[in-house]
Structures are given as C-alpha cells and as structure tokens.
Scaffold this active site. Structure first.
Site, short mmCIF file in Angstrom:
data_model
loop_
_atom_site.label_atom_id
_atom_site.label_comp_id
_atom_site.label_asym_id
_atom_site.label_seq_id
_atom_site.Cartn_x
_atom_site.Cartn_y
_atom_site.Cartn_z
N THR A 208 0.82 -1.19 0.00
CA THR A 208 0.00 0.00 0.00
C THR A 208 0.86 1.26 0.00
O THR A 208 2.08 1.18 -0.13
CB THR A 208 -0.90 -0.04 1.25
OG1 THR A 208 -1.90 0.92 1.11
CG2 THR A 208 -0.11 0.19 2.51
N SER B 271 4.57 0.64 -1.34
CA SER B 271 5.05 0.54 -2.72
C SER B 271 4.96 1.85 -3.49
O SER B 271 5.75 2.11 -4.38
CB SER B 271 4.32 -0.56 -3.48
OG SER B 271 2.94 -0.33 -3.45
N GLY C 233 0.15 4.38 10.93
CA GLY C 233 -0.19 3.84 9.62
C GLY C 233 0.74 2.70 9.31
O GLY C 233 1.88 2.68 9.78
N LYS D 51 -5.99 1.47 6.89
CA LYS D 51 -4.60 1.14 7.24
C LYS D 51 -4.01 2.16 8.20
O LYS D 51 -2.80 2.25 8.36
CB LYS D 51 -3.77 1.06 5.97
CG LYS D 51 -4.33 0.03 5.00
CD LYS D 51 -3.74 0.17 3.65
CE LYS D 51 -4.50 -0.68 2.65
NZ LYS D 51 -4.04 -0.46 1.29
#
Length: 183
Positions: free
Chosen positions: A13, A136, A57, A45
């Site tokens: 994510t 990512s 997070g 998240k």
C-alpha cells in the site's frame, strides 16, 4: 497489504504523513491486493492510538502489521505514551525477537510533536522535513508531498491527500480510496 513479492520487493500500500505548522495528517490508500488481484478497495490502514493522541499507519502484511500495532500499543502504555521511547523499544524488540524478526511490515507513528518511521531492521527515522512515506507508492507520494510543501500553502491534510492521489495515478498497488486522520 498482503505479501506481494515480485523481483524480491514487497508490493503493498501507500501511507504518507505530513506535518505542517501545528497540524499533522496521515493518509493511506484503501487497496488490498493478493498477488496480482485487487481483493478490497476500502481497507483502513491507519489507526488512532492512546485515546486519539497518536496515529499509526502501516504497510505490508496485514496480520504482521496488526501484530506490530498491538506490540506498539503495549510499549506506549509501558512508557507513558512517550512516542520516541515506545518506537525505539518496539524497533529493538522487532529486530532481536525471533518471531517478530520475520514480520513483513513498516509503521509510521506520530503524535502532535514527533513522527517516526519504524522498521524491523532497527530503524526509527524522523523526517527532516516533516514528511514520511511507506509502501510501494511511497517514493511517488513523498516526491509529490515535498513539491507541494515547498511550492504551495496547502494544509498538511491537503498535501497528504493530493500526494496520495498522485501516487495512485502511478503505482498499481495504490488506489484513490483515501483514509485520512489528523492530529
């Protein structure tokens, strides 16, 4: 948020934290992928901890991230909500504990004063410019946030949101279903 390993890199994510003035915003996309398939678009998240005075997070494996968040919460309690001390102690445990050492996740944690990126390699990193990103799409979001912070008067929340939107246009593991929390 699953273990998407391609070419030795974990694909997950994107989470970004922006501190500007007295405001701190943390934002994450909502995409959950399994291999090359999107299986959920609206996952949360980001978590508020310590009665809402701390935000966290995560990127990486969901189960691993939740295990780390649970451990981090206990460190916050143990060290009377001292963010830096709790982050350092979590990182030490993460690096040395046989079970934790294998967890595949990264955390960003923040309170009204400080923010840190915490990794299983023993890293507890504070941002020089008040911006941290993981996942990512992190380098896309980080670049966009730095440019927006330097060349606009947008708020921390607006910078976090826009930088994630930009990342979602580039990174296939990041979508535009954003969750944002502010301190």
């Amino acid at each position: 948020m699953s273990d998407n390993v391609i070419d030795g890199k974990i694909r997950s994510t994107t989470v970004i934290l922006v501190k500007r003035g007295d405001s701190t915003a943390i934002a994450a996309d909502g995409q959950v992928t399994l291999g090359e398939t999107v299986i959920k678009a609206t996952a949360k998240k980001i978590r508020k901890l310590a009665g809402g005075s701390i935000v966290a997070g995560f990127a990486g494996s969901t189960a691993d991230a939740f295990a780390l968040l649970t451990r981090f919460e206990s460190k916050l309690e143990q060290f009377q909500r001292q963010l830096e001390r709790a982050a350092i102690e979590l990182s030490k445990d993460w690096r040395t504990d046989k079970y934790l050492r294998n967890l595949e996740a990264l955390l960003i944690v923040a309170d009204k004063d400080d923010a840190f990126l915490v990794s299983g390699k023993g890293d507890v990193i504070a941002a020089d410019d008040g911006i941290l990103a993981i996942g990512s799409g992190s380098m896309y979001a980080l670049s966009a946030a730095r440019a927006l912070a330097k060349h606009t008067q947008l708020s921390a929340r607006e910078i976090a949101e826009e930088s994630l939107r930009i990342a979602s246009d580039i990174c296939i593991y990041t979508n535009s279903e954003l969750i944002v929390e502010e301190l």
